[in-house]
Scaffold this active site. Sequence first.
Site, short mmCIF file in Angstrom:
data_model
loop_
_atom_site.label_atom_id
_atom_site.label_comp_id
_atom_site.label_asym_id
_atom_site.label_seq_id
_atom_site.Cartn_x
_atom_site.Cartn_y
_atom_site.Cartn_z
N CYS A 20 -19.01 19.39 -21.88
CA CYS A 20 -19.03 19.77 -20.46
C CYS A 20 -20.45 19.93 -19.94
O CYS A 20 -20.65 20.49 -18.87
CB CYS A 20 -18.26 21.07 -20.29
SG CYS A 20 -16.54 20.87 -20.67
N ASP A 21 -21.43 19.49 -20.69
CA ASP A 21 -22.82 19.68 -20.32
C ASP A 21 -23.37 18.41 -19.66
O ASP A 21 -23.15 17.31 -20.17
CB ASP A 21 -23.61 19.98 -21.60
CG ASP A 21 -24.99 20.48 -21.32
OD1 ASP A 21 -25.40 21.44 -21.98
OD2 ASP A 21 -25.66 19.91 -20.46
#
EC number: 4.1.1.17
Length: 435
Positions: A385-386
């Site tokens: 999710c980065d």
Amino acid sequence: MTLHDQLVGSTRPRRLARDGRPVAQGRAPAERPPHRELVRRELAAYASRIRLHELVREHGSPLFVLDRDRVTTQLLELRRELPDVRIHFATKSLPHPAVIRAVDAFGASFEVASRGELDLLEREGVQVGRCLHTHPVKTVADITSAYLRGIRTFVVDSPSEVAKFAGLPCCDVGVLVRLSFPNPGAKSDLSSKFGVEPDAAAALVDLCLRSRLKVRGFTFHVGSQTTSAEPWKRAIARTLELMRTLEERHDVRFELLDLGGGFPVAYDEPVPALGELARGIREALAAAPEHLAVVIEPGRFVSAPAMTLVTRVVGTNDRPDGRWHYLDDGVYGAYSNIPAEDVHAPIFAAAELGAQPASEDAFERATRRILTRTRVPVTLAGPTCDSVDVIARGLPLPPLGGGDLLVSPMMGAYTWATATGFNGIAPTPVVVVGH
Ligand SMILES: Cc1ncc(COP(=O)(O)O)c(C=O)c1O
């Protein structure tokens, strides 16, 4: 070329001479295809040879394919080009049991930097006494543990490190003094972190001798992915000069010169052949005294070509800056070499390699052929999710859909070894092929 030409072959008339005979279409001097195309051809042949698609069908994706034979091939090339030099494989680059066994079976030794690496080597049955412990900074417990397992050669680059050997029987322990030779052109300039400047090395050698610690010789690392022989030539010449001076001054004889690692591989750009670099190294070594043993510690050169990575498209989105494909592996996983080292292994759609399942249908086959020739610049992102997790931007690839596979060669060095489990994503499995 028209769509019709692509499907059924060109029907353009051949040029005819006045007498009606076809004119020989004089070939333009053959141009060497661009690097990416050469890599694609080689990878396509390799994928077919190892039946890459079947491996993915059996083991899923993402998947590292580790080829033992390639470890041996790389070692053979090093031995051929530097025949008088002993090889200590840099364990840290790919500490996988299959690699350790292949290096050991070849008859090469290892450089190690931690207790964990020593544990691994011992588990694989390696006689660790022959290894070099190369970490310039370690705890007394690390030194003692390595000593008890048989290691007798360590590396120092500061007075505080020399002091740590005080409790050990000095008569059978020897050290190599790590010198720093900065090389900002390398992908990883290790001299920015370790090593004593050659001008300051005399004081450290002096301290070792006063501490009754045997100095076996010197070591350096010219920087990982070094693409010219010059840094080695300069470092060798300066080290030999330093050795001569100190041998005279202290009436000692050094026995070992360790040239470190740094040998490059071709990622998205070609690099000089090993032969070219080795020629420069051999020339520089011609000035070394005969009794001096020379070793190298190659990591990347041995391990990078040994692993191929397969990933899969799990999602696609047309964002304001173009098309994004989200893969099942990324920079926190197998592609950890991108942020850590700024190296970029080429990435191909499996369809470009013919490594997608073959279709029975002729029209579908023809359509696929056309599609694989069409290239669309896309962004490839990893699964976390980065927003840092971006593998490539503006990469021209054939149109891709969910489930399509991508393949990267040269993925063995500092990839599996440095991957994290960020976001709870499991380590990329490794399947071993070769003998
Ligand atoms: C002491 C030492 N030797 C050898 C290597 C291997 O270097 P390369 O992978 O560039 O060959 C490294 C890499 O960090 C190292 O620190």
